[in-house]
Design a protein around this motif. Structure first.
Motif, PDB file in Angstrom:
ATOM      1  N   LEU A  51     -61.121   5.059   6.822  1.00 23.90           N
ATOM      2  CA  LEU A  51     -62.316   4.485   6.217  1.00 23.90           C
ATOM      3  C   LEU A  51     -61.993   3.054   5.802  1.00 23.90           C
ATOM      4  CD1 LEU A  51     -63.328   7.546   3.996  1.00 23.90           C
ATOM      5  CD2 LEU A  51     -64.202   6.943   6.270  1.00 23.90           C
ATOM      6  N   TYR A  60     -65.362  -0.189   2.829  1.00 27.49           N
ATOM      7  CA  TYR A  60     -66.667   0.198   2.294  1.00 27.49           C
ATOM      8  C   TYR A  60     -66.787  -0.365   0.885  1.00 27.49           C
ATOM      9  CZ  TYR A  60     -67.495   3.429   6.176  1.00 27.49           C
ATOM     10  OH  TYR A  60     -67.717   3.969   7.416  1.00 27.49           O
ATOM     11  N   ARG A 102     -74.822   3.949   3.205  1.00 28.14           N
ATOM     12  CA  ARG A 102     -74.116   4.648   2.126  1.00 28.14           C
ATOM     13  C   ARG A 102     -74.165   6.162   2.329  1.00 28.14           C
ATOM     14  NH1 ARG A 102     -75.999   2.383  -3.627  1.00 28.14           N
ATOM     15  NH2 ARG A 102     -74.510   3.996  -4.275  1.00 28.14           N
ATOM     16  N   ALA A 109     -71.870   7.064   5.249  1.00 30.19           N
ATOM     17  CA  ALA A 109     -70.464   6.975   4.828  1.00 30.19           C
ATOM     18  C   ALA A 109     -70.106   8.160   3.937  1.00 30.19           C
ATOM     19  CB  ALA A 109     -70.223   5.660   4.086  1.00 30.19           C
ATOM     20  N   GLY A 111     -66.501   1.738   9.188  1.00 32.60           N
ATOM     21  CA  GLY A 111     -66.386   0.780   8.099  1.00 32.60           C
ATOM     22  C   GLY A 111     -67.169  -0.499   8.347  1.00 32.60           C
ATOM     23  N   ALA A 117     -72.041   4.863  10.543  1.00 35.24           N
ATOM     24  CA  ALA A 117     -71.348   4.678   9.269  1.00 35.24           C
ATOM     25  C   ALA A 117     -70.593   3.355   9.294  1.00 35.24           C
ATOM     26  CB  ALA A 117     -70.390   5.831   8.991  1.00 35.24           C
ATOM     27  N   SER A 118     -70.985   2.497  10.223  1.00 36.25           N
ATOM     28  CA  SER A 118     -70.459   1.136  10.320  1.00 36.25           C
ATOM     29  C   SER A 118     -71.652   0.187  10.349  1.00 36.25           C
ATOM     30  CB  SER A 118     -69.622   0.972  11.600  1.00 36.25           C
ATOM     31  OG  SER A 118     -68.538   1.877  11.622  1.00 36.25           O
ATOM     32  N   SER A 147     -72.477  10.090  12.170  1.00 36.92           N
ATOM     33  CA  SER A 147     -71.958  10.778  10.984  1.00 36.92           C
ATOM     34  C   SER A 147     -72.285  12.274  10.972  1.00 36.92           C
ATOM     35  CB  SER A 147     -72.487  10.106   9.711  1.00 36.92           C
ATOM     36  OG  SER A 147     -73.897  10.008   9.741  1.00 36.92           O
TER      37      SER A 147
END
Length: 229
Positions: free
Chosen positions: A36, A39, A56, A59, A132, A159-160, A185
């Protein structure tokens, strides 16, 4: 006749066994590590490729999934105290800074940081999943570097994020051309669960989806309350 019947039985058994064998390219709780990357608040402020609230949540799904399934995980930051700021609260929920050995860097490429590289390699997994900020810099660098060292790398694209949709998409395209595997995700979470008969993680996975899974999570809440499922 007996030989024919025996052959047919063996052939059918072989087909059944083959059908039950999952692809080795599928992720499972023991075949990979997770990294990760960055973040942090300052890295999130300029993100335009995805709404930050969605980023968010995504992630959070990834971080919590790694905890549910005991995935070897490295959390790394860049210039935390002098520029980028603290890690997202959703990640701190499962990886408190005090006990999680965050690795802070000055390098934009995680792979070039001695301590980060050492921590990732020490996990002993030849498959690495990464996500990330930002996709075009802090994700491209370690992904291409890991691939060049013989690792199989998955990138959690939702999630990036990056400063523009084009920057994010071109970064993903560049990584895919180099051999990286894109994944999302929720896909990551469900690929780890794989079978709803796995009761040990069934409830935590659905709790996670209910909390961070958007419309899917509302569906889980509805099923639990109205259908008693």
């Amino acid at each position: 006749m007996k030989r024919t019947i025996l052959f047919a039985v063996l052939a059918m058994a072989s087909l059944v066994a083959y059908a039950q064998k999952p692809s080795p390219s599928l992720l499972n709780p023991t075949n990979h590590s997770l990294v990760l990357i960055d973040y942090e608040g300052q890295m999130a402020f300029p993100v335009q490729s995805i709404p930050v609230d969605q980023l968010r949540n995504n992630a959070a799904i990834v971080a919590h999934a790694s905890k549910i399934f005991n995935i070897p995980t490295v959390v790394t930051t860049v210039a935390e105290n002098s520029f980028s700021g603290p890690v997202f609260p959703e990640i701190l929920e499962v990886y408190p800074k005090e006990t999680s050995n965050f690795i802070d860097r000055t390098t934009m490429n995680t792979w070039e940081d001695v301590n980060a590289h050492k921590a990732i390699v020490a996990k002993g997994k030849k498959t690495i999943v990464m996500g990330g900020l930002w996709t075009s810099v802090c994700i491209v660098g370690p992904v291409l570097s890991a691939i060049s060292e013989g690792y199989t790398v998955y990138v959690i694209t939702d999630a990036s994020g990056d400063v523009s949709k084009e920057a994010h998409e071109m970064a993903v395209l560049r990584m895919v051309h180099a051999g990286a595997v894109p994944i999302t995700s929720v896909q990551y979470l469900l690929e780890l669960q794989r079978d709803w008969a796995r009761s040990g993680t069934y409830k935590p996975v659905n709790d996670l989806i209910q909390k961070y899974g958007g419309a899917y999570g509302i569906g889980v809440q509805y099923a639990r309350n109205m259908l008693k499922h």
